[in-house]
Design an enzyme around this catalytic site. Structure first.
Site, short mmCIF file in Angstrom:
data_model
loop_
_atom_site.label_atom_id
_atom_site.label_comp_id
_atom_site.label_asym_id
_atom_site.label_seq_id
_atom_site.Cartn_x
_atom_site.Cartn_y
_atom_site.Cartn_z
CD GLU A 103 0.36 -9.92 -13.16
OE1 GLU A 103 -0.63 -9.60 -13.82
OE2 GLU A 103 0.31 -10.20 -11.94
CD GLU A 149 -2.91 -6.17 -7.73
OE1 GLU A 149 -3.25 -6.75 -8.79
OE2 GLU A 149 -2.09 -6.66 -6.92
#
Length: 904
Positions: free
Chosen positions: A472, A744
């Protein structure tokens, strides 16, 4: 020595366009900033004078411009107003100031800046690409050219860019110490070039220019499904060296059809997957003039043009901290694993010898699983794997065009006999200066601050990435906007975000929608989500507040307005209830939802709040930029947006249709409710927190403002309780689990050692680190005034929370009843360093030591009327003015200097 002489101001830390001695500036009116120093208190600038010269000699014909004495306190962002500047010319400048008594300072030491390519026709080099048939594995390409100089060199400047990433060399030495150049931008619209002074690398006689090109973001594997060639499929180099000789003549050496090319020893290189390097194919002589390149292929020229080339605004990516491994672990599965003790971003360098053809493979991960084994499932498709094939001699290996996010490195291959001494990790991030320090008496909070800082370092790698390890690593707008104020305390991110905001404007769709990621590699349909796209308004406004520069508002104003107009076009009756929204991303969801408490905050309620907030910021920007028509137009729109919110989402008694913490946080932080109903709403928020056993339940959009709202409405003790909570979900839970960066998810690793969903579980993801903003602004109390003329810490507001109590017996027990007894923070601003340091002794007395930079003033909030400064009653101080006293304490104003307050 006379007192006035002792107190004389001095000028230092000269900045041009926010950088020290920058090279490659395209601004025709570059702006100057300086920091003043002086002994004593209440010192300020009353006037300044700037001189600009074509050389270090500021006399005669060399002197290009002098401002004359300008009566002004301004010492930041002062534009050059002299004759037209020339491409690649270097200019020197200095400044002197007059203090508040009219005493003039000595001239500062000169600083310089060098221009970039101010006109497209300054480019004489041609774009070149390889002249051989490229294998499907797409190894990195080497290019070289030898030329001769017959005269002594006075000055030489290299200007370089590429399609793909480049390393450039001159006579065997790397040009500059930058990495991952030319950086990541929206390449077809904005491709950066770099400018380097290479005078010391050239010599009379034969010289060799060379470069290695790798795939990088330009054509490498990006996002998902193994996608390649997003910006193009052909590596290309554009390199030009302008040489000025001692006799006054000039020569230009650039890329053209005479260059040579061949495949490099870097057999493959991908950002997500790592590199494979075969040292047997390396010959360092290829960088030098005596190398025979007759067997190399030629190159082909391309007409890619120059009109999309732009100077580099931000600091380059560079090597930073060096970290040695703590030990080599043998896992239960038998793997040999290096533990570096810190989740970080960069790469591991290796110095090793072995048999020719032996292979050393390094694989990277962030965590070990609950059994102590190497864990890579959360990397998804990213391999994070570097392979080094030995030459048979002593080899040094390090990646060129990739990086990894890791704490642990698994060693594989058939190389033996290695030890810890063979390896070291190099942190890699944009070379922004550290500006903030934050320390408390609590070790867990200090570790949280450490984690916030390292999360920022790992993800501020040319763009603000969401994560640095999996497949990502994108510039997610929502993550960036929620973290911006925290980021701006820790580091000087002014230039970093100036560049990124230009790319945001460049990638903004024609209808005004802002993509989810910048640069936009997800396509036109991935745009327009509330809280993400609002980066277009939130970041420029916060940059103006914290750096005191109206230019960022002027630069981004059309983008700000286009975003608000997009929402307006998608709204009906001033209600934005259409389109896709991420909502309160990754919010906490209780394990049991039998009572419905886990209902997701209404995404359109969230959208309406951000619609109002962006409109408010647009109104603010219009006022600063003196656009009265827009100010009036959007003020009316703002009123209508809030009325629509009340009609749609609030009962007459002030209850919201979504009862979540995030709903109340956003409604209160963005002033969506009538003033008469705000306190009861804040009390409902506080009750909600208590109903969850003093835990938060917020996600990406609610978390940054939660403690701010509680503090604003009289619940600062509850905000402090949330900060100090150690059980899931909380900021300190990952700290208790051994985290060294921000996660996260609130429970990326669960108490039993198992992991959250590996499809979305980064252990280096800075968004929840946004609590740092509350720590700095509330615990340490460092704020800037937001009034015109006082932003950017010209007027400093110091209002620390230093009389806090736990509202939870459980939290008190977790922390053994010990409250924070000391907070020390400092912040480097464009005026100097602010210090806010409070301590509480066992008897309950406070000492508060502060430092206020020269040329600023401050408003200090003290918790009691019974205060002394430097051991003397305040009424006996000529340096301090009492503004007001009440049951909450005392507010005083003062000028620059150091002060120590103590409570009786």
């Amino acid at each position: 020595m006379p007192a006035s002489s002792f107190a004389q101001l001095t000028v230092a830390n000269l900045l041009c366009e926010n950088r020290s001695n920058p090279v490659g500036i395209e601004n025709l009116h570059p702006r100057f900033t300086w920091i003043l120093a002086g002994e004593g208190r209440n010192q300020s600038q009353s006037a300044y004078e700037i001189q600009v010269s074509k050389s270090k000699d500021f006399s005669g014909d060399h002197l290009l411009w002098e401002s004359g004495k300008i009566v002004s306190q301004q010492s930041v962002h002062i534009p050059y107003q002299g004759p037209a500047l020339q491409t690649l010319e270097r200019y020197h400048w200095k400044v002197r100031v007059w203090d508040e008594n009219g005493t003039v300072s000595p001239w500062s030491q000169p600083a310089f800046w060098q221009n970039g390519m101010l006109e497209d026709d300054a480019w004489k080099a041609q774009w070149i690409t390889i002249g051989y048939e490229e294998p499907s594995s797409r190894p990195a390409a080497n290019m070289r050219h030898t030329f001769s100089l017959s005269k002594p060199v006075k000055k030489a400047t290299a200007i370089i860019t590429s399609q793909g990433l480049y390393h450039a060399f001159l006579n065997g030495a790397k040009i500059g110490n930058d990495y991952l150049t030319p950086g990541w931008t929206s390449y077809q619209k904005r491709l950066q070039y770099q400018v380097y002074d290479v005078t010391g690398q050239l010599h009379k006689g034969p010289n060799t220019l060379a470069a290695t090109l790798g795939n990088g973001w330009f054509r490498g594997n990006l996002v998902w499904q193994g996608r390649n060639n997003f910006f193009g499929n052909e590596l290309a180099l554009l390199l030009q060296v302008v040489v000025e000789f001692e006799d006054g003549t000039t020569d230009i050496i650039g890329t053209d059809e005479t260059w040579k090319s061949t495949k490099s020893a870097i057999l493959s290189s991908e950002i997500y997957h790592g590199e494979t390097v075969d040292a047997r194919k390396q010959n360092p002589d290829w960088l030098t003039p005596n190398f025979d390149d007759s067997n190399w292929d030629g190159v082909e020229t391309r007409d890619y043009g120059y009109d999309h080339l732009v100077a580099t605004d931000n600091e380059p990516v560079r090597k930073q901290e060096v970290i040695r491994p703590d030990n080599i672990i043998t896992t239960p599965e038998g793997d040999k694993v290096l533990d570096f003790g810190q989740n970080m971003v960069g790469f591991v360098t290796v110095d090793i010898s072995g048999n020719s053809g032996d292979s050393l493979i390094l694989e990277h991960s962030e965590v070990l699983d609950r059994d102590g084994n190497f864990y890579t499932t959360n990397l998804r498709a990213a391999k994070q794997r570097n392979q080094y094939i030995l030459s048979g001699n002593q080899d040094h290996f390090e990646p060129h065009f990739t990086w990894q996010g890791f704490r642990y490195v698994r060693i594989r291959g058939n190389v033996t006999g290695y030890s810890l001494d063979n390896f070291k990790a190099i942190a890699l991030y944009s070379d922004m200066g550290q500006t903030g320090d934050f320390y408390t008496s609590d070790t867990l909070i200090n570790q949280l601050q450490h984690n916030i800082q390292w999360g920022q370092k790992g993800n501020f790698l040319d763009i603000p990435t969401d994560c640095p390890q999996r497949d990502e690593r994108l510039g997610w707008t929502g993550d960036a906007q929620v973290f911006f104020r925290t980021a701006a305390f820790n580091m000087n991110v002014n230039s970093f975000f100036t560049k990124w905001m230009k790319d945001l404007a460049a990638d903004q769709l024609d209808n005004g929608a802002v993509p989810h990621v910048i640069p936009n590699v997800l396509g036109e349909n991935a745009a327009g989500s509330a809280g993400w796209a609002d980066a277009a308004t939130i970041i420029p406004w916060d940059m103006y507040l914290l750096y005191g520069d109206t230019k960022i508002l002027d630069q981004q104003y059309e983008s700000m307005r286009a975003w608000v107009d997009f929402i307006k076009a998608k709204s009906k009756n001033d209600l934005w209830n259409t389109g896709f929204h991420f909502g309160d991303w990754l919010f906490y969801r209780p394990d049991d939802d039998t009572d419905g408490r886990s209902a997701i905050t209404d995404k359109y309620l969230i959208a309406q709040c951000f619609y109002a907030h962006s409109t408010q910021l647009l109104v603010n920007a219009a006022e600063v930029l003196e656009k009265p028509a827009d100010q009036q137009l959007y003020s009316k729109l703002l009123s209508d947006i809030k009325a629509a919110f009340i009609k749609e989402y609030m009962t007459p008694n002030g209850r919201l249709v979504s009862g979540s913490q995030t709903a109340y946080v956003l409604a209160l932080h963005f002033d969506m409710l009538p003033e008469s109903l705000r306190q009861q709403a804040a009390d409902r928020l506080a009750d909600n927190v208590r109903n969850y056993d003093d835990h938060l339940t917020t996600g990406f959009l609610g978390t940054p403002y939660l403690c701010h709202v509680l503090s604003r409405y009289g619940h600062k003790d509850l905000a402090f309780t949330l900060l100090m909570q150690q059980t899931y979900p909380s900021w300190l839970y990952p700290v208790t689990q051994g985290a060294t960066t921000i996660w996260e998810r609130w429970d990326g690793q669960k108490p039993d050692g198992s992991f959250q969903n590996p499809g979305m579980n980064s252990f280096n993801h800075y968004a929840y680190g946004a609590i740092g903003d509350w720590m700095y602004r509330e615990l340490a109390g460092i704020n800037s005034s937001e009034k015109p003329g006082q932003v950017g810490y010209k007027k400093i507001i110091l209002e620390p929370h230093w009389d806090l109590e736990y509202q939870s017996e459980k939290v008190s027990k977790q922390n053994k009843g010990q409250l924070i007894s000391e907070v020390k923070a400092s912040l480097k601003t464009y005026y100097g360093t602010i210090v806010s340091h409070w301590q509480k002794d066992p008897e309950g007395h406070y000492t508060y030591t502060i430092t206020i930079p020269v040329n600023t003033s401050a408003e200090i909030h003290l918790p009691t009327e019974k205060v002394k400064e430097s051991g003397h009653p305040l009424e006996k101080s000529n340096d301090i003015k009492v503004l007001k006293t009440n049951e909450k304490g005392m507010v005083v104003t003062l000028g620059s200097g150091s002060y120590t307050f103590s409570t009786e």
